[in-house]
Design a protein around this motif. Structure first.
Motif, PDB file in Angstrom:
ATOM      1  N   GLY A 210       0.689  -1.133   0.079  1.00 29.43           N
ATOM      2  CA  GLY A 210      -0.111   0.024  -0.044  1.00 29.43           C
ATOM      3  C   GLY A 210       0.751   1.405  -0.025  1.00 29.43           C
ATOM      4  O   GLY A 210       0.562   2.090  -0.598  1.00 29.43           O
ATOM      5  N   VAL A 211       1.925   1.258   0.711  1.00 23.97           N
ATOM      6  CA  VAL A 211       2.797   2.276   0.773  1.00 23.97           C
ATOM      7  C   VAL A 211       3.547   2.623  -0.362  1.00 23.97           C
ATOM      8  O   VAL A 211       3.572   3.627  -0.812  1.00 23.97           O
ATOM      9  N   ALA A 212       3.930   1.299  -1.057  1.00 25.06           N
ATOM     10  CA  ALA A 212       4.631   1.456  -2.295  1.00 25.06           C
ATOM     11  C   ALA A 212       3.802   1.913  -3.363  1.00 25.06           C
ATOM     12  O   ALA A 212       4.100   2.636  -4.457  1.00 25.06           O
ATOM     13  N   ALA A 213       2.529   1.765  -3.258  1.00 24.26           N
ATOM     14  CA  ALA A 213       1.460   2.106  -4.117  1.00 24.26           C
ATOM     15  C   ALA A 213       1.434   3.577  -4.296  1.00 24.26           C
ATOM     16  O   ALA A 213       1.234   4.476  -5.158  1.00 24.26           O
ATOM     17  N   ILE A 214       1.561   4.177  -3.235  1.00 24.74           N
ATOM     18  CA  ILE A 214       1.357   5.574  -2.789  1.00 24.74           C
ATOM     19  C   ILE A 214       2.742   6.291  -3.428  1.00 24.74           C
ATOM     20  O   ILE A 214       2.496   7.257  -3.983  1.00 24.74           O
ATOM     21  N   VAL A 215       3.825   5.717  -3.097  1.00 21.90           N
ATOM     22  CA  VAL A 215       4.928   6.167  -3.791  1.00 21.90           C
ATOM     23  C   VAL A 215       5.128   6.328  -5.167  1.00 21.90           C
ATOM     24  O   VAL A 215       5.671   7.384  -5.896  1.00 21.90           O
ATOM     25  N   LEU A 216       4.612   5.018  -5.775  1.00 22.49           N
ATOM     26  CA  LEU A 216       4.528   4.965  -7.306  1.00 22.49           C
ATOM     27  C   LEU A 216       3.299   5.530  -8.148  1.00 22.49           C
ATOM     28  O   LEU A 216       3.260   5.823  -9.216  1.00 22.49           O
ATOM     29  N   LEU A 217       2.370   6.188  -7.304  1.00 20.69           N
ATOM     30  CA  LEU A 217       1.240   6.948  -8.065  1.00 20.69           C
ATOM     31  C   LEU A 217       1.571   8.148  -8.855  1.00 20.69           C
ATOM     32  O   LEU A 217       1.420   8.090 -10.013  1.00 20.69           O
ATOM     33  N   PRO A 218       2.503   9.105  -8.387  1.00 24.31           N
ATOM     34  CA  PRO A 218       2.940  10.043  -9.168  1.00 24.31           C
ATOM     35  C   PRO A 218       3.680   9.581 -10.246  1.00 24.31           C
ATOM     36  O   PRO A 218       3.848  10.291 -11.354  1.00 24.31           O
ATOM     37  N   VAL A 219       4.478   8.513  -9.997  1.00 27.76           N
ATOM     38  CA  VAL A 219       5.336   7.927 -11.127  1.00 27.76           C
ATOM     39  C   VAL A 219       4.396   7.663 -12.416  1.00 27.76           C
ATOM     40  O   VAL A 219       4.544   7.795 -13.357  1.00 27.76           O
ATOM     41  N   LEU A 220       3.321   6.879 -11.898  1.00 24.87           N
ATOM     42  CA  LEU A 220       2.510   6.247 -12.985  1.00 24.87           C
ATOM     43  C   LEU A 220       1.888   7.656 -13.731  1.00 24.87           C
ATOM     44  O   LEU A 220       1.739   7.400 -14.821  1.00 24.87           O
ATOM     45  N   ALA A 221       1.433   8.519 -13.038  1.00 21.36           N
ATOM     46  CA  ALA A 221       0.738   9.723 -13.609  1.00 21.36           C
ATOM     47  C   ALA A 221       1.679  10.327 -14.701  1.00 21.36           C
ATOM     48  O   ALA A 221       1.608  10.723 -15.619  1.00 21.36           O
ATOM     49  N   MET A 222       3.044  10.441 -14.269  1.00 21.56           N
ATOM     50  CA  MET A 222       3.798  11.144 -15.123  1.00 21.56           C
ATOM     51  C   MET A 222       4.462  10.382 -16.347  1.00 21.56           C
ATOM     52  O   MET A 222       4.914  10.830 -17.260  1.00 21.56           O
ATOM     53  N   THR A 223       4.280   9.078 -16.257  1.00 20.71           N
ATOM     54  CA  THR A 223       4.571   8.262 -17.396  1.00 20.71           C
ATOM     55  C   THR A 223       3.768   7.830 -18.563  1.00 20.71           C
ATOM     56  O   THR A 223       4.099   6.962 -19.281  1.00 20.71           O
TER      57      THR A 223
END
Length: 311
Positions: A210-223
């Protein structure tokens, strides 16, 4: 504060004096999870228009959200207990970052050096890293049987890499795969530290992912997540996020109840075997006789590890 100090404190309430016995049910869960993970590299090749980082981020965002939701429903008390102390919060952060690094480095490595070789190097190096981490943090004692099985499995992986030149072996890709293997070993060690001290495995895997998902959510939006809007893209991300991530890591966490992290990471060497076979059969990657001999040695080493020892 060092990883060793954090792990020792986290295990202070329940540190076994001898290595935990390996249970058949736990090894079966881990082997099934490894087989699911072995399909990810091949499935990823069908995601046209998606970058490797976007694939990794979307997989963790969806899978982590599902795992966190499951933990909130079934293990809410255990979930919040993982954030009750500063050292536990630090371990959660360490495990979540390790998940993010492992996923991103893995998919980039696979793109640069091929599905078979990238998966083999990542998972083949993880047991060695996990063994070193276990020895440094005193979470596990490295038995002669584990050393023999892991040495044979790593040698098999090396032979598989050596025989995979036509699959596109590249030094940078291999280096990224080694980084992915190290990050995976860190995640497995953190998860094992929580679970073996008595924490609910659903809460542990839900919190970390769950924490990893929060960390990678902005990365997903930018890619650029637009590739998921197509029918094939939606099916691919549902499989990668829902089946291989949420399902696979839940099985892995359940297996850690009765299987030490050092043994569990060696058992996951079934993943590169599945990936290598799929790479040859589905993607027409070519592996020579040396690579096939490496696969046989890898399989024999796994059998040595999982077969029950004589009393």
């Amino acid at each position: 504060m060092s990883v060793r100090t954090l792990s020792q404190r986290a295990l202070s309430r329940r540190t076994p004096s001898r290595p935990a016995p390996v249970r058949v049910g736990g090894t079966a869960d881990i082997l099934v999870a490894a087989c699911l993970w072995g399909t990810t590299g091949t499935v990823r090749t069908f995601a046209d228009g998606a970058s490797n980082v976007s694939i990794a981020a979307s997989r963790i965002v969806l899978g982590g959200s599902l795992l966190l939701a499951l933990a909130l429903v079934t293990a809410r008390g255990g979930l919040f207990r993982l954030l009750s102390t500063p050292r536990d919060r630090t371990l959660v952060g360490l495990g979540a970052v390790a998940i993010a690094v492992y996923q991103a480095a893995f998919f980039v490595a696979v793109a640069r050096t091929g599905v078979a070789v990238g998966t083999v190097v990542t998972i083949g190096s993880a047991p060695a890293f996990a063994g070193l981490l276990g020895a440094l943090t005193r979470q596990a004692r490295l038995t002669p049987r584990w050393l023999a099985a892991t040495a044979g499995a790593v040698a098999g992986c090396a032979a598989l890499v050596g025989g995979g030149e036509s699959a596109g072996v590249e030094p940078i890709g291999v280096g990224l795969a080694l980084l992915s293997g190290l990050a995976y070993a860190v995640y497995a060690s953190v998860a094992s530290a929580f679970i073996t001290r008595g924490e609910d495995d659903r809460a542990v895997v839900g919190m970390l992912f769950g924490v990893a998902a929060i960390v990678l959510l902005p990365v997903l939006a930018m890619t650029g997540p637009g590739w998921m809007a197509t029918p094939s893209g939606a099916l691919i991300i549902l499989y990668l996020g829902g089946v291989t991530t949420a399902g696979g890591y839940m099985l892995f966490a359940r297996g850690l109840r009765t299987t030490p992290a050092t043994t569990a990471t060696t058992l996951t060497l079934a993943e590169p075997a599945v990936a290598a076979v799929l790479g040859v059969v589905v993607l027409d990657e070519q592996l020579g006789g040396l690579a096939l001999a490496g696969l046989a040695l890898l399989a024999a080493s796994l059998l040595l590890l999982i077969l029950p020892s004589r009393k």
